[in-house]
Design an enzyme around this catalytic site. Structure first.
Site, PDB file in Angstrom:
ATOM      1  N   THR A  97       0.733  -1.217   0.006  1.00 50.32           N
ATOM      2  CA  THR A  97      -0.004   0.065   0.012  1.00 50.32           C
ATOM      3  C   THR A  97       0.869   1.174  -0.060  1.00 50.32           C
ATOM      4  O   THR A  97       1.602   1.369   0.986  1.00 50.32           O
ATOM      5  CB  THR A  97      -1.027  -0.032   1.153  1.00 50.32           C
ATOM      6  OG1 THR A  97      -1.687  -1.212   1.266  1.00 50.32           O
ATOM      7  CG2 THR A  97      -1.812   1.111   1.241  1.00 50.32           C
ATOM      8  N   LYS A 172      -7.665   1.767  -2.716  1.00 50.91           N
ATOM      9  CA  LYS A 172      -7.094   1.299  -1.468  1.00 50.91           C
ATOM     10  C   LYS A 172      -7.168   2.328  -0.404  1.00 50.91           C
ATOM     11  O   LYS A 172      -7.643   2.399   0.733  1.00 50.91           O
ATOM     12  CB  LYS A 172      -5.562   0.720  -1.353  1.00 50.91           C
ATOM     13  CG  LYS A 172      -5.190   0.507  -0.110  1.00 50.91           C
ATOM     14  CD  LYS A 172      -5.482  -0.932   0.441  1.00 50.91           C
ATOM     15  CE  LYS A 172      -4.921  -1.110   2.059  1.00 50.91           C
ATOM     16  NZ  LYS A 172      -5.245  -2.319   2.649  1.00 50.91           N
ATOM     17  N   LYS A 240      -0.246   5.644   7.974  1.00 48.21           N
ATOM     18  CA  LYS A 240       0.639   5.610   6.877  1.00 48.21           C
ATOM     19  C   LYS A 240      -0.462   5.682   5.769  1.00 48.21           C
ATOM     20  O   LYS A 240      -0.487   6.557   4.688  1.00 48.21           O
ATOM     21  CB  LYS A 240       1.630   4.346   6.871  1.00 48.21           C
ATOM     22  CG  LYS A 240       2.439   4.421   5.465  1.00 48.21           C
ATOM     23  CD  LYS A 240       2.015   3.463   4.457  1.00 48.21           C
ATOM     24  CE  LYS A 240       1.832   2.238   4.931  1.00 48.21           C
ATOM     25  NZ  LYS A 240       1.401   1.090   3.995  1.00 48.21           N
TER      26      LYS A 240
END
Ligand code: NAP
Length: 294
Positions: A97, A172, A240
């Protein structure tokens, strides 16, 4: 390249190790590389390579599964990076990711060498990686995905094409924005019920079948009620991911006040040493603010 069979897998962490093992077990010829090289020994039946470059040499498909954007840039474009080993006609599938814009830049660099890149981040956690039930969201060229579907099938329950390069990572990011709001709202609901002295298992049962129902309510409200947050998904990794989403939102001029608030609450939790707890620990911040843990 028809039906690729020779694969490399770079990044053997919580997610990458079981994914690489599933590919070996599915009968593919797999070469692995991990920065901490001892972890390669855990993948039974795989060949080992001393660098991402060496791992990538002569492969049909190279997978990457590392922590964050700078890490991906290092394993692809850095010294001894995979880019220097990939042959024209090969495909790089990044399942980490990371930033959508950095993904597009890497895809352009690889394209100039005749290598196609798909961004294919996943949802489904470490259980999904072990059981081959990940949800994969794919950006890049649709025809490239069709060429490599056979190597994704041992890993995934669903593989969904969402659009050109970077679209998988944007999808995502949207996933992480949606779950940020859900975790925060469930935490607030649980705090209200606890403060009122309600029997919380009954409360969860009462609302789970209605419009408030969600995966978070079903699977993580227990943590929030108990005030214990075992893994799961690390808070620092979710922060993050929200950073990636907020950066994309800034570039597009889209305000995301709820995601920004959750990112700030998580920043405080990480600063206080809770970054490796499950992300349901957003309830820790909510409960403390309500005086529930005094
Ligand atoms: P992890 O257990 O922390 O593993 C990270 C991997 O990346 C390790 O193999 C690590 O190597 C490697 N790495 C990190 N920085 C590197 C660098 N600069 N150069 C070379 N290798 C580097 O993380 P994870 O849970 O597997 O997550 C991997 C990715 O999947 C992340 O982007 C995460 O957000 C995403 N993801 C995770 C989950 C989950 O539930 N865990 C779910 C969906 C998506 P070392 O062994 O040498 O440290």
């Amino acid at each position: 390249m028809e039906n690729p069979t020779k694969l490399a897998f770079i990044g053997l962490g919580t997610m990458g190790a079981p994914m690489a093992q599933r590919l070996v077990d599915a009968g593919f010829e797999v070469t692995v590389h991990n920065r901490t090289r001892e972890r390669e020994e855990g993948i039974a039946g795989a060949a080992r390579a001393e660098s991402p470059q060496r791992a990538a040499e002569g492969q049909d498909v190279v997978f990457t599964m590392v922590s964050d954007t700078p890490d991906l840039e290092a394993v692809i474009g850095g010294e001894n990076g995979a880019m220097h080993g990939l042959s024209a006609g090969a495909v790089l599938i990044d399942m980490s990711t990371v930033s959508p814009s950095a993904t597009q830049e890497l895809a352009e660099k690889l394209a100039s060498r005749g290598v196609d890149m798909l961004d294919a981040p996943v949802s489904g956690g470490s259980e999904g990686a072990k059981n081959g039930t990940l949800a994969v969201m794919v950006g890049g060229q649709a025809e490239v995905l069709e060429r490599v579907r056979n190597v994704l099938s041992p890993l995934a329950k669903t593989v969904t094409y969402v659009g050109p390069s970077g679209s998988g990572q944007l999808t995502k990011a949207i996933n992480q924005v949606v779950i940020a709001g859900t975790y925060a709202a469930v935490a607030e609901g649980m705090a209200l019920g606890l403060a009122a002295g309600l029997e919380m298992d009954a409360v969860v049962t009462a609302i789970a079948g209605g419009a408030a129902g969600s995966w978070v309510l079903e699977n993580r409200s227990g943590n929030m009620i108990q005030g214990e947050y075992p893994l799961g998904f690390r808070t620092r990794l979710h922060r993050k991911d929200l950073g990636i989403a907020l950066e994309a939102a800034r570039a597009l001029g889209v305000p995301l006040p709820v995601a920004a608030l959750v990112e700030q609450l998580e920043t405080g939790l990480i600063k206080r040493g809770y970054g490796d707890e499950d992300v349901s620990n957003i309830a820790r911040a909510v409960r403390e603010n309500a005086g529930l843990d005094d």
